[in-house]
Motif scaffolding. Structure first.
Motif, mmCIF file in Angstrom:
data_model
loop_
_atom_site.group_PDB
_atom_site.id
_atom_site.type_symbol
_atom_site.label_atom_id
_atom_site.label_comp_id
_atom_site.label_asym_id
_atom_site.label_seq_id
_atom_site.Cartn_x
_atom_site.Cartn_y
_atom_site.Cartn_z
ATOM 1 N N GLN A 86 0.853 -1.172 0.000
ATOM 2 C CA GLN A 86 0.000 0.000 0.000
ATOM 3 C C GLN A 86 0.898 1.233 0.000
ATOM 4 N N LYS A 87 0.601 2.191 -0.857
ATOM 5 C CA LYS A 87 1.421 3.394 -0.934
ATOM 6 C C LYS A 87 1.056 4.388 0.162
ATOM 7 N N GLY A 88 2.096 4.989 0.729
ATOM 8 C CA GLY A 88 1.897 6.104 1.637
ATOM 9 C C GLY A 88 2.032 7.413 0.879
ATOM 10 N N ASP A 89 2.051 8.510 1.606
ATOM 11 C CA ASP A 89 2.124 9.824 0.968
ATOM 12 C C ASP A 89 3.458 10.089 0.279
ATOM 13 N N LEU A 90 4.508 9.327 0.662
ATOM 14 C CA LEU A 90 5.854 9.616 0.160
ATOM 15 C C LEU A 90 6.381 8.505 -0.742
ATOM 16 N N SER A 91 5.506 7.785 -1.420
ATOM 17 C CA SER A 91 5.938 6.591 -2.151
ATOM 18 C C SER A 91 6.710 6.887 -3.440
ATOM 19 N N GLU A 92 6.550 8.081 -3.986
ATOM 20 C CA GLU A 92 7.239 8.371 -5.248
ATOM 21 C C GLU A 92 8.752 8.324 -5.061
ATOM 22 N N GLY A 93 9.417 7.568 -5.935
ATOM 23 C CA GLY A 93 10.860 7.413 -5.837
ATOM 24 C C GLY A 93 11.284 6.179 -5.059
ATOM 25 N N TYR A 94 10.276 5.397 -4.611
ATOM 26 C CA TYR A 94 10.554 4.193 -3.839
ATOM 27 C C TYR A 94 9.743 3.010 -4.367
ATOM 28 N N ASP A 95 10.291 1.822 -4.186
ATOM 29 C CA ASP A 95 9.565 0.577 -4.392
ATOM 30 C C ASP A 95 9.657 -0.237 -3.116
ATOM 31 N N ALA A 96 8.735 -1.164 -2.933
ATOM 32 C CA ALA A 96 8.783 -2.013 -1.744
ATOM 33 C C ALA A 96 8.431 -3.439 -2.135
ATOM 34 N N SER A 97 8.792 -4.360 -1.240
ATOM 35 C CA SER A 97 8.520 -5.779 -1.498
ATOM 36 C C SER A 97 8.266 -6.502 -0.186
ATOM 37 N N ARG A 98 7.165 -7.303 -0.172
ATOM 38 C CA ARG A 98 6.846 -8.107 1.027
ATOM 39 C C ARG A 98 6.656 -9.554 0.569
ATOM 40 N N GLU A 99 7.764 -10.239 0.383
ATOM 41 C CA GLU A 99 7.714 -11.604 -0.134
ATOM 42 C C GLU A 99 7.436 -12.615 0.961
ATOM 43 N N LYS A 100 7.738 -12.266 2.189
ATOM 44 C CA LYS A 100 7.451 -13.132 3.333
ATOM 45 C C LYS A 100 6.786 -12.299 4.419
ATOM 46 N N LYS A 101 6.053 -12.935 5.293
ATOM 47 C CA LYS A 101 5.392 -12.203 6.376
ATOM 48 C C LYS A 101 6.411 -11.496 7.254
ATOM 49 N N SER A 102 7.572 -12.105 7.429
ATOM 50 C CA SER A 102 8.550 -11.566 8.359
ATOM 51 C C SER A 102 9.459 -10.498 7.774
ATOM 52 N N SER A 103 9.415 -10.286 6.464
ATOM 53 C CA SER A 103 10.365 -9.341 5.889
ATOM 54 C C SER A 103 9.691 -8.333 4.964
ATOM 55 N N PHE A 104 10.276 -7.141 4.947
ATOM 56 C CA PHE A 104 9.714 -6.032 4.165
ATOM 57 C C PHE A 104 10.903 -5.192 3.710
ATOM 58 N N SER A 105 11.128 -5.125 2.408
ATOM 59 C CA SER A 105 12.275 -4.369 1.917
ATOM 60 C C SER A 105 11.817 -3.110 1.187
ATOM 61 N N LEU A 106 12.702 -2.132 1.187
ATOM 62 C CA LEU A 106 12.429 -0.844 0.543
ATOM 63 C C LEU A 106 13.570 -0.530 -0.405
ATOM 64 N N THR A 107 13.228 -0.107 -1.621
ATOM 65 C CA THR A 107 14.244 0.263 -2.591
ATOM 66 C C THR A 107 14.112 1.734 -2.959
ATOM 67 N N VAL A 108 15.222 2.445 -2.841
ATOM 68 C CA VAL A 108 15.308 3.806 -3.356
ATOM 69 C C VAL A 108 15.664 3.667 -4.830
ATOM 70 N N THR A 109 14.781 4.060 -5.710
ATOM 71 C CA THR A 109 14.980 3.725 -7.134
ATOM 72 C C THR A 109 16.094 4.539 -7.784
ATOM 73 N N SER A 110 16.315 5.759 -7.318
ATOM 74 C CA SER A 110 17.388 6.597 -7.856
ATOM 75 C C SER A 110 17.782 7.606 -6.778
ATOM 76 N N ALA A 111 18.872 7.344 -6.116
ATOM 77 C CA ALA A 111 19.269 8.188 -4.989
ATOM 78 C C ALA A 111 19.555 9.620 -5.440
ATOM 79 N N GLN A 112 19.092 10.572 -4.628
ATOM 80 C CA GLN A 112 19.259 11.986 -4.950
ATOM 81 C C GLN A 112 20.506 12.526 -4.250
ATOM 82 N N LYS A 113 21.291 13.305 -4.970
ATOM 83 C CA LYS A 113 22.544 13.847 -4.434
ATOM 84 C C LYS A 113 22.287 14.660 -3.170
ATOM 85 N N ASN A 114 23.170 14.507 -2.195
ATOM 86 C CA ASN A 114 23.103 15.210 -0.913
ATOM 87 C C ASN A 114 21.903 14.808 -0.048
#
Lengths: 111, 111
Positions: B56-84
């Motif tokens: 489910q997307k929150g208010d700040l989801s743009e620029g991020y992806d997430a994955s919940r492949e198992k009940k116990s784990s939840f990963s977050l990906t920054v799709t393109s890191a911003q300088k500074n």
């Protein structure tokens, strides 16, 4: 969408004085669930108080808050601040399964 | 009791890089969250998941992806890191209508 407003960014006070942190919320849900979380330096946020009952005072560790649905408020109070109360305080609202936080209020207590 | 483990604790990336943050919980909680913490802006919800394979997307989801492949784990990906960019990312979990527990955070710095 749902939102939580904390009007004070920083509260500075002297030990022994009372403290009140403001929290108001907006929600589409008729049964709001409100929380206060506290975060000390270099730690993660942890639960301080919670309530979903209108007009009922809830207390923990000397802090108290009352959910008022009529004014959409859940202000945090303590009668006598201690040095150890210096921390960042977040008000949060549960809307559906999402937990929405306010911007936080930093409390700094000096001797 | 249980614990939420976030890895890595510190993450240094380069501008434009894809970066992945991981979170594991052994509470057997259904719902997991990713928040971004910036000074003065509070805890902003990026993604949450109410069960395995749900997102489910929150208010700040743009620029991020997430994955919940198992009940116990939840990963977050920054799709393109911003300088500074500098922020702390907090993972959290809960059962419905109960206290949220937080991990210790991943501190991101983009050079």
């Amino acid at each position: 969408g749902d939102s939580v407003t904390q009007t004070e960014g920083l509260v500075t006070l002297t030990e022994g004085l009372p403290v009140m942190l403001n929290c108001t919320y907006q929600t589409i849900y008729s049964n709001p669930f409100l929380f206060w979380y506290v975060q000390h330096l270099n730690e993660s946020p942890r639960l301080l108080l919670k309530s979903f009952t209108d007009n009922k005072r809830t207390e923990h560790q000397g802090f108290h808050a009352t959910l008022h649905k009529s004014s959409s408020s859940f202000h945090l109070q303590k009668s006598s601040a201690q040095l150890s109360d210096s921390a960042l305080y977040y008000c949060a609202h549960q809307g559906g399964r999402a937990l929405i936080f306010g911007t936080g209020t930093t409390v700094s207590v000096s001797p | 009791g249980g614990i939420i483990t976030q890895t890595p604790k510190f993450l240094i990336g380069q501008e434009g890089q894809k970066l992945t943050l991981k979170c594991q919980q052994n509470f057997n909680h259904d719902t997991m969250y990713w928040y971004r913490q910036d000074s003065g802006k509070g805890l902003r919800l990026i993604y949450y998941s109410i069960t395995e394979n749900d997102l489910q997307k929150g208010d700040l989801s743009e620029g991020y992806d997430a994955s919940r492949e198992k009940k116990s784990s939840f990963s977050l990906t920054v799709t393109s890191a911003q300088k500074n960019e500098m922020a702390v990312f907090l993972c959290a979990s809960r059962r419905q209508n109960t206290e949220v527990f937080f991990g210790k955070g991943t501190r991101l710095t983009v050079v």
